[in-house]
Design a protein around this motif. Structure first.
Motif, short mmCIF file in Angstrom:
data_model
loop_
_atom_site.label_atom_id
_atom_site.label_comp_id
_atom_site.label_asym_id
_atom_site.label_seq_id
_atom_site.Cartn_x
_atom_site.Cartn_y
_atom_site.Cartn_z
N ARG A 17 0.83 -1.21 0.00
CA ARG A 17 0.00 0.00 0.00
C ARG A 17 0.86 1.26 0.00
N VAL A 18 1.93 1.25 0.77
CA VAL A 18 2.84 2.41 0.79
C VAL A 18 3.47 2.62 -0.58
N ALA A 19 3.89 1.52 -1.22
CA ALA A 19 4.47 1.64 -2.56
C ALA A 19 3.46 2.16 -3.57
N ALA A 20 2.18 1.74 -3.43
CA ALA A 20 1.15 2.23 -4.35
C ALA A 20 0.91 3.73 -4.16
N ARG A 21 0.93 4.21 -2.91
CA ARG A 21 0.77 5.64 -2.68
C ARG A 21 1.94 6.43 -3.24
#
Length: 230
Positions: A17-21
């Motif tokens: 999720r952090v990488a997607a943001r």
């Protein structure tokens, strides 16, 4: 599944999720038009939320001097930034307070459409078969009509009100979101299951998910001749 594997799953998902943001932020910074649109949306939202503080007048107050001698609305001036309406009310104050209502309606309608469309699309894509076929045919019904014609038809049947406006906007937006959610579900397939399988079984699970690695030719053994070779 071991205890270490269970505890590692939330950590890995959080990293995804952090990488997607971060990817979203990077794409946003590369697109000036998106930045301009974001600034405009935030400005309108700020004006709507701060309307009680920055509105110069009561939006429903009718000013005695808000009309000309002929009874026509006043043009914009120092007192009325956007002039007045046919009842002598300040248009700038009415725009600010009206933005609050429009923002609330659009927010509720879009959240409702997102929840309904995502639920329908994911469920249809996951189960497939007859349920998928029936769900998508029902979704196709609103898509068969122009949005404005569908809105006018629903508005003519139901009594005009704010909940009806929210319902109309939700019905118009839900089919498209359902289609997007279904397509993404079909594209992903068993992605999460594959991730868990690789996490639990390690390199063996990676081989099962991706398939066996190709075996290189033995030393001194030539491969098949290229196209056109004699």
């Amino acid at each position: 599944m071991s205890e270490a594997a269970r505890s590692a799953i939330p950590v890995m998902l959080n990293e995804e999720r952090v990488a997607a943001r971060r990817r979203f932020s990077a794409r946003l910074l590369r697109r000036p038009r998106a930045q301009v649109g974001l600034v405009m949306v935030l400005t309108i939202a700020a004006l709507a939320l701060l309307a009680p503080l920055i509105a110069p007048n009561d939006p429903v107050r009718q000013f005695r001097d808000g009309l000309s001698a002929l009874g026509t609305p006043l043009a914009p001036d120092a007192r009325f930034a956007l002039g007045t309406d046919h009842l002598g009310r300040d248009m700038w104050s009415r725009v600010l307070y009206g933005a609050q209502l429009s923002l609330a309606i659009s927010l509720i309608a879009n959240v409702t459409a997102a929840i309904a469309g995502t639920a329908i699309g994911i469920t249809a894509g996951y189960f497939g078969g007859r349920f998928d076929f029936a769900s998508m045919r029902l979704v196709d019904v609103p898509l068969a009509f122009p949005a404005i014609l569908l809105a006018l038809g629903i508005g003519a049947v139901l009594r005009p009100s704010i909940p009806v406006v929210i319902l109309i906007l939700s019905i118009i937006s839900t089919p498209t979101l359902a289609r997007i959610a279904r397509s993404q579900t079909l594209m992903q397939g068993g992605g999460y299951c594959d991730f868990r399988y690789r996490l639990v079984h390690g390199a063996q699970g990676e081989q099962v998910v991706r398939g066996p690695e190709p075996v290189p030719p033995a030393h001194g053994v030539q491969g098949p001749p290229a196209d056109g070779g004699g």
